[in-house]
Enzyme design. Structure first.
Site, PDB file in Angstrom:
ATOM      1  N   THR B 138      -6.209  -1.086  -3.195  1.00 39.36           N
ATOM      2  CA  THR B 138      -6.066  -1.514  -2.263  1.00 39.36           C
ATOM      3  C   THR B 138      -5.937  -0.519  -0.832  1.00 39.36           C
ATOM      4  OG1 THR B 138      -3.904  -1.695  -1.952  1.00 39.36           O
ATOM      5  CG2 THR B 138      -4.436  -3.423  -3.149  1.00 39.36           C
ATOM      6  N   ASP B 139      -5.667  -1.012   0.113  1.00 39.63           N
ATOM      7  CA  ASP B 139      -5.421   0.306   0.861  1.00 39.63           C
ATOM      8  C   ASP B 139      -4.254   0.828   1.319  1.00 39.63           C
ATOM      9  OD1 ASP B 139      -7.791  -0.923   2.765  1.00 39.63           O
ATOM     10  OD2 ASP B 139      -7.037  -2.367   4.186  1.00 39.63           O
ATOM     11  N   CYS B 140      -3.163   0.120   0.636  1.00 36.59           N
ATOM     12  CA  CYS B 140      -2.354   0.511   0.629  1.00 36.59           C
ATOM     13  C   CYS B 140      -1.601   1.566  -0.787  1.00 36.59           C
ATOM     14  CB  CYS B 140      -0.925  -0.367   0.728  1.00 36.59           C
ATOM     15  SG  CYS B 140      -0.929  -1.813   0.444  1.00 36.59           S
ATOM     16  N   TYR B 141      -2.385   0.433  -1.797  1.00 37.78           N
ATOM     17  CA  TYR B 141      -2.474   0.943  -2.951  1.00 37.78           C
ATOM     18  C   TYR B 141      -3.654   1.448  -3.492  1.00 37.78           C
ATOM     19  CZ  TYR B 141       2.620  -0.618  -3.532  1.00 37.78           C
ATOM     20  OH  TYR B 141       3.813  -0.148  -2.472  1.00 37.78           O
ATOM     21  N   PRO B 142      -4.254   2.738  -2.874  1.00 40.02           N
ATOM     22  CA  PRO B 142      -6.031   3.082  -3.729  1.00 40.02           C
ATOM     23  C   PRO B 142      -6.290   3.043  -4.922  1.00 40.02           C
ATOM     24  CG  PRO B 142      -4.822   4.705  -2.246  1.00 40.02           C
ATOM     25  CD  PRO B 142      -4.015   3.491  -2.087  1.00 40.02           C
TER      26      PRO B 142
END
Lengths: 136, 403
Positions: B138-142
């Site tokens: 994800t954007d916060c957990y790449p």
């Protein structure tokens, strides 16, 4: 040279009803003494034998047994108990065909007598803690 | 003579509490009678050490750099899959989980030599555990992949949380059929070849407090060699079963849900366990202290194996087919004699629960209390009792079509 050996035979299901030991004695001139037998219809059978005879007859007899599909275990193996893993639950007590596990009544600790053990190996997988081990 | 937990704790602090095990209390009562024993004894300690499948651990493994969101991804600990349906780095490791390449019962009976219970044992032993994870990013957990060793020392939390443990009484398992049955009650030989049971009997926590008068939510306990608490009633908690005059259930009845910090537990009291042809699990050590608040409570703790009876169940047909039939009832004293009679046949018995280890747990807990290291807790709430009206529900299937 005359020899005497103790072996454990594991019969697959399909061989349980074959007259294998009869042939072993008749065709290979071996004397046998059944130390323990556990054969249930439609299941794997287990036989512990003492065989006496000439080395060459013994070798041929073992070859015959192997060719039939029987798994042979020599009693030169040892079953040992990993004392660190054993919890003394006693699940092995009724699994062992020779009564090698005895409960000490006051403490309920399980004593393993390796002199009674015929190294059939049934306890190894039946032990929930996997405390029984086969050593060569 | 009624005592309170606060009074007992005061004695524990001063090192004056009289503590005996649930085995020893039987002799004490025989010698002194219930009244005197209740006056003299402050705490009775119980113990049990048996396979308990509804067990597992929550772990927070800490955040990697860059971060990864394990939630919704796949995570394996020593190849054993864990549950990831939680926040980014919280996972749940269940004891019956198996590596995906374990053959299970494809080669019957499967051996199940390594599963979630074994991972917990190794984790508690301080061994490094191999973590392999994939995530969607994800954007916060790449991050999408993670392969690392983890160790219980370095992770934020490791919490043992067992949703059902310490069954109050349990079936004796036999096999009426003509082939060996591989069950959670062990290997059952054909034609009543053996009878397996699993209990600490007179030492077992809930058999010493049959109506849950002292054991409840918030009870501080020995759990896996460390300290834990009763979190809730366990799943399938069923107080409404047949009971004897002494209050002891004649059928599987109450259960406990327990929780505790895995970091202070010990591997010898959390043992990875393999049931041939059935699966992997864990053997859990639990000890519960019973405060002697009254003569009635003392009387319950003096229960003997001869006073506890349990049903004999056929695991070749009645159990798998969910038939209610039992083959009779038998006392634990009988079971421990090594032989019982079932359908006129003498059947050798074996236990899956370790009595010597249960004795040891009750003894350790006793010593903790005597040394003033372990104070008793007040109950936060009681467990549902006979009056709760709980009924044991089976799953009655309904067709899905047409919905």
């Amino acid at each position: 040279m005359a020899i005497s050996r103790r072996i454990v035979l594991h019969f697959p299901e399909r061989l349980v009803e074959q007259p294998i030991i009869c042939r072993l004695a008749r065709d290979f001139n071996l004397e046998f003494n059944i130390l323990k037998a556990a054969v249930t219809p439609n299941e794997e059978g287990l036989l512990v034998l003492e065989l006496n005879g000439e080395q060459k007859d013994y070798d041929r007899g073992i070859q015959y047994l192997t060719e039939t599909g029987i798994r042979i275990q020599s009693l030169s193996q040892n079953v040992i108990r990993n004392e660190e893993r054993c919890t003394h639950c006693g699940a092995c007590i009724t699994i062992c065909p020779t009564g090698a596990f005895i409960i000490e009544p006051s403490t309920r600790l399980v004593d393993f007598s390796d002199t009674k053990c015929i190294v059939c190996g049934l306890c190894i997988k039946a032990c929930p803690l996997r405390a029984m081990e086969l050593k060569f | 003579m009624a005592k309170t937990i606060a009074e007992i704790n005061e004695k524990i602090r001063k090192g004056q509490a009289v503590v005996v095990t649930a085995e020893k209390i039987i002799e004490v009562v025989e010698e002194k009678g219930v009244k005197r024993a209740a006056e003299e004894v402050d705490v009775v300690t119980t113990g049990t050490f048996g396979p308990m499948c509804s067990s597992g651990a929550f772990l927070n493994i800490g955040h990697s750099k860059p971060r990864i969101k394990l939630g919704g991804g796949k995570v394996y600990l020593n190849d054993v899959p864990v549950y990831t349906g939680l926040a980014a780095v919280d996972i749940f490791l269940g004891v019956t989980a198996l590596p995906e390449d374990d053959p299970r019962n494809k080669f019957y009976p499967g051996e199940f030599n390594y599963g979630g219970g074994h991972v917990i044992e190794e984790l508690v032993a301080g061994k490094d555990i191999r973590l392999v994870a994939t995530a969607y990013g994800t954007d916060c957990y790449p991050r999408k992949k993670l392969e690392t060793l983890i160790n219980i020392r370095d992770i934020n939390e490791a919490v043992l949380f067992n949703i059902r443990n310490a069954y109050q009484n349990y079936n004796v398992a036999v096999n009426l059929s003509d082939r060996t049955r591989y069950t959670y009650m062990g290997v059952l030989k054909p034609n009543l070849g053996n009878a397996n049971y699993s209990t600490a009997g007179q030492l077992s926590p809930l058999l010493n407090d049959p109506y849950y008068k002292t054991i409840g939510i918030g009870t501080k306990i020995f759990l896996g060699g460390g300290i834990g608490y009763v979190a809730w009633q366990g799943t399938q908690h069923n107080p409404n079963v047949l009971r004897r005059d002494n209050g002891v259930p004649r059928r599987p009845a109450g259960t406990l849900s327990v929780i505790g910090d895995l970091k202070q537990m010990k591997p010898e009291w959390l043992r990875g366990t393999s049931m041939l042809g059935y699966g992997s699990t864990i053997t859990v050590g639990i000890g519960v202290p019973i405060p002697i608040l009254s003569e009635e409570i003392l009387r319950y703790t003096a229960v003997k194996d001869a006073d506890i009876i349990t049903p004999i169940v056929d695991y070749s047909e009645a159990y798998p087919q969910r038939k209610p039939d039992i083959l009779g009832e038998v006392s634990y004293a009988r079971l421990k004699s090594g032989r019982i009679e079932v359908q006129g046949k003498e059947v050798p018995t074996a236990s899956l629960s370790s009595y010597p280890r249960a004795v040891e747990i009750a003894q350790i807990l006793k010593e903790w209390i005597q040394k003033g290291e372990f104070l008793l807790s007040e109950l936060v709430a009681p467990l549902p009792g006979v009056e709760s009206g709980i009924t044991f529900k089976n799953l009655e299937e309904r067709p899905i079509e047409g919905r």
